[in-house]
Design a protein around this motif. Structure first.
Motif, PDB file in Angstrom:
ATOM      1  N   ALA A 151      14.199  68.703  39.896  1.00  0.00           N
ATOM      2  CA  ALA A 151      14.326  68.152  41.241  1.00  0.00           C
ATOM      3  C   ALA A 151      15.393  67.061  41.276  1.00  0.00           C
ATOM      4  CB  ALA A 151      12.988  67.607  41.719  1.00  0.00           C
ATOM      5  N   LEU A 152      15.446  66.228  40.260  1.00  0.00           N
ATOM      6  CA  LEU A 152      16.437  65.154  40.217  1.00  0.00           C
ATOM      7  C   LEU A 152      17.854  65.712  40.098  1.00  0.00           C
ATOM      8  CD1 LEU A 152      16.711  62.078  40.206  1.00  0.00           C
ATOM      9  CD2 LEU A 152      16.622  62.173  37.717  1.00  0.00           C
ATOM     10  N   VAL A 153      18.053  66.692  39.254  1.00  0.00           N
ATOM     11  CA  VAL A 153      19.376  67.307  39.107  1.00  0.00           C
ATOM     12  C   VAL A 153      19.778  68.010  40.403  1.00  0.00           C
ATOM     13  CG1 VAL A 153      20.643  69.141  37.908  1.00  0.00           C
ATOM     14  CG2 VAL A 153      19.277  67.508  36.601  1.00  0.00           C
ATOM     15  N   ASP A 154      18.837  68.723  41.029  1.00  0.00           N
ATOM     16  CA  ASP A 154      19.128  69.381  42.290  1.00  0.00           C
ATOM     17  C   ASP A 154      19.481  68.367  43.368  1.00  0.00           C
ATOM     18  OD1 ASP A 154      19.114  71.881  43.927  1.00  0.00           O
ATOM     19  OD2 ASP A 154      17.577  70.742  45.015  1.00  0.00           O
ATOM     20  N   LEU A 155      18.797  67.241  43.386  1.00  0.00           N
ATOM     21  CA  LEU A 155      19.097  66.177  44.346  1.00  0.00           C
ATOM     22  C   LEU A 155      20.511  65.653  44.152  1.00  0.00           C
ATOM     23  CD1 LEU A 155      18.183  64.079  46.502  1.00  0.00           C
ATOM     24  CD2 LEU A 155      17.459  62.664  44.584  1.00  0.00           C
ATOM     25  N   LEU A 156      20.898  65.429  42.915  1.00  0.00           N
ATOM     26  CA  LEU A 156      22.220  64.880  42.650  1.00  0.00           C
ATOM     27  C   LEU A 156      23.333  65.870  42.968  1.00  0.00           C
ATOM     28  CD1 LEU A 156      21.478  62.988  39.329  1.00  0.00           C
ATOM     29  CD2 LEU A 156      21.758  62.020  41.617  1.00  0.00           C
ATOM     30  N   LYS A 157      23.069  67.161  42.861  1.00  0.00           N
ATOM     31  CA  LYS A 157      24.086  68.177  43.135  1.00  0.00           C
ATOM     32  C   LYS A 157      24.156  68.571  44.605  1.00  0.00           C
ATOM     33  CE  LYS A 157      24.266  70.515  38.697  1.00  0.00           C
ATOM     34  NZ  LYS A 157      24.127  71.815  38.034  1.00  0.00           N
ATOM     35  N   SER A 158      23.144  68.256  45.394  1.00  0.00           N
ATOM     36  CA  SER A 158      23.054  68.741  46.765  1.00  0.00           C
ATOM     37  C   SER A 158      23.739  67.801  47.744  1.00  0.00           C
ATOM     38  CB  SER A 158      21.593  68.893  47.180  1.00  0.00           C
ATOM     39  OG  SER A 158      20.968  69.857  46.401  1.00  0.00           O
ATOM     40  N   GLU A 159      24.187  68.387  48.843  1.00  0.00           N
ATOM     41  CA  GLU A 159      24.721  67.644  49.968  1.00  0.00           C
ATOM     42  C   GLU A 159      23.728  67.782  51.112  1.00  0.00           C
ATOM     43  OE1 GLU A 159      27.430  65.775  50.047  1.00  0.00           O
ATOM     44  OE2 GLU A 159      27.820  66.231  47.947  1.00  0.00           O
ATOM     45  N   PHE A 160      23.482  66.672  51.804  1.00  0.00           N
ATOM     46  CA  PHE A 160      22.529  66.656  52.895  1.00  0.00           C
ATOM     47  C   PHE A 160      23.246  66.465  54.216  1.00  0.00           C
ATOM     48  CE2 PHE A 160      19.952  65.767  49.255  1.00  0.00           C
ATOM     49  CZ  PHE A 160      18.742  66.368  49.542  1.00  0.00           C
ATOM     50  N   LYS A 161      22.611  66.907  55.299  1.00  0.00           N
ATOM     51  CA  LYS A 161      23.178  66.737  56.636  1.00  0.00           C
ATOM     52  C   LYS A 161      23.289  65.263  56.983  1.00  0.00           C
ATOM     53  CE  LYS A 161      21.203  71.073  58.164  1.00  0.00           C
ATOM     54  NZ  LYS A 161      20.134  71.707  58.972  1.00  0.00           N
ATOM     55  N   ASP A 162      22.277  64.485  56.643  1.00  0.00           N
ATOM     56  CA  ASP A 162      22.289  63.039  56.838  1.00  0.00           C
ATOM     57  C   ASP A 162      22.541  62.385  55.486  1.00  0.00           C
ATOM     58  OD1 ASP A 162      21.939  60.452  57.663  1.00  0.00           O
ATOM     59  OD2 ASP A 162      19.786  60.616  58.004  1.00  0.00           O
ATOM     60  N   SER A 163      23.528  61.525  55.416  1.00  0.00           N
ATOM     61  CA  SER A 163      23.927  60.957  54.122  1.00  0.00           C
ATOM     62  C   SER A 163      22.847  60.049  53.521  1.00  0.00           C
ATOM     63  CB  SER A 163      25.233  60.183  54.269  1.00  0.00           C
ATOM     64  OG  SER A 163      25.062  59.115  55.189  1.00  0.00           O
ATOM     65  N   ASN A 164      21.975  59.501  54.321  1.00  0.00           N
ATOM     66  CA  ASN A 164      20.930  58.617  53.803  1.00  0.00           C
ATOM     67  C   ASN A 164      19.776  59.379  53.163  1.00  0.00           C
ATOM     68  OD1 ASN A 164      22.269  56.310  54.659  1.00  0.00           O
ATOM     69  ND2 ASN A 164      21.356  56.428  56.694  1.00  0.00           N
ATOM     70  N   MET A 165      19.673  60.658  53.422  1.00  0.00           N
ATOM     71  CA  MET A 165      18.547  61.430  52.903  1.00  0.00           C
ATOM     72  C   MET A 165      18.556  61.541  51.380  1.00  0.00           C
ATOM     73  SD  MET A 165      16.572  61.868  55.305  1.00  0.00           S
ATOM     74  CE  MET A 165      15.360  62.803  54.414  1.00  0.00           C
ATOM     75  N   LYS A 166      19.726  61.496  50.773  1.00  0.00           N
ATOM     76  CA  LYS A 166      19.785  61.556  49.312  1.00  0.00           C
ATOM     77  C   LYS A 166      19.111  60.323  48.712  1.00  0.00           C
ATOM     78  CE  LYS A 166      23.113  63.619  47.042  1.00  0.00           C
ATOM     79  NZ  LYS A 166      24.342  63.980  46.335  1.00  0.00           N
ATOM     80  N   LEU A 167      19.348  59.169  49.302  1.00  0.00           N
ATOM     81  CA  LEU A 167      18.708  57.934  48.846  1.00  0.00           C
ATOM     82  C   LEU A 167      17.202  57.980  49.094  1.00  0.00           C
ATOM     83  CD1 LEU A 167      18.863  55.050  47.736  1.00  0.00           C
ATOM     84  CD2 LEU A 167      19.298  54.296  50.079  1.00  0.00           C
ATOM     85  N   VAL A 168      16.803  58.480  50.246  1.00  0.00           N
ATOM     86  CA  VAL A 168      15.381  58.578  50.570  1.00  0.00           C
ATOM     87  C   VAL A 168      14.675  59.492  49.571  1.00  0.00           C
ATOM     88  CG1 VAL A 168      13.735  59.427  52.282  1.00  0.00           C
ATOM     89  CG2 VAL A 168      15.678  58.039  53.004  1.00  0.00           C
ATOM     90  N   TRP A 169      15.277  60.640  49.284  1.00  0.00           N
ATOM     91  CA  TRP A 169      14.648  61.566  48.334  1.00  0.00           C
ATOM     92  C   TRP A 169      14.636  61.007  46.914  1.00  0.00           C
ATOM     93  CZ3 TRP A 169      11.141  64.669  49.461  1.00  0.00           C
ATOM     94  CH2 TRP A 169      11.132  65.355  50.663  1.00  0.00           C
ATOM     95  N   ALA A 170      15.642  60.238  46.544  1.00  0.00           N
ATOM     96  CA  ALA A 170      15.626  59.606  45.218  1.00  0.00           C
ATOM     97  C   ALA A 170      14.457  58.620  45.117  1.00  0.00           C
ATOM     98  CB  ALA A 170      16.949  58.892  44.960  1.00  0.00           C
ATOM     99  N   ILE A 171      14.220  57.857  46.183  1.00  0.00           N
ATOM    100  CA  ILE A 171      13.096  56.921  46.193  1.00  0.00           C
ATOM    101  C   ILE A 171      11.778  57.672  46.139  1.00  0.00           C
ATOM    102  CG2 ILE A 171      11.902  55.213  47.630  1.00  0.00           C
ATOM    103  CD1 ILE A 171      14.730  54.278  48.519  1.00  0.00           C
TER     104      ILE A 171
END
Length: 77
Positions: free
Chosen positions: A27-47
């Motif tokens: 999940a962490l690797v997928d999060l780091l490789k993915s692009e989200f529609k909202d740029s803040n969502m990557k930070l939210v999902w990391a938290i």
């Protein structure tokens, strides 16, 4: 006899823990490789992945699919 039963439980929970660790890293690797529609969502999902540890990876794989900018295949070159 009790040693064998306790060893079986220990082995089961060890395999369960290793499987969960692999899921969390995936999940962490997928999060780091993915692009989200909202740029803040990557930070939210990391938290979420870090602080909601028991359910974080499951929630990420279920909910984040609609939030990603594009669906990528894992084995694309």
């Amino acid at each position: 006899m009790d040693f064998i039963i306790n060893s079986a439980y220990a082995f089961f929970f060890l395999l369960l823990g290793i499987g969960y660790a692999i899921l969390w890293l995936w999940a962490l690797v997928d999060l780091l490789k993915s692009e989200f529609k909202d740029s803040n969502m990557k930070l939210v999902w990391a938290i979420v992945l870090i602080f909601a540890n028991p359910i974080g990876p499951f929630a990420y794989f279920i909910i984040s699919r609609e939030q990603k900018a594009s669906h990528r295949k894992y084995f694309d070159k």
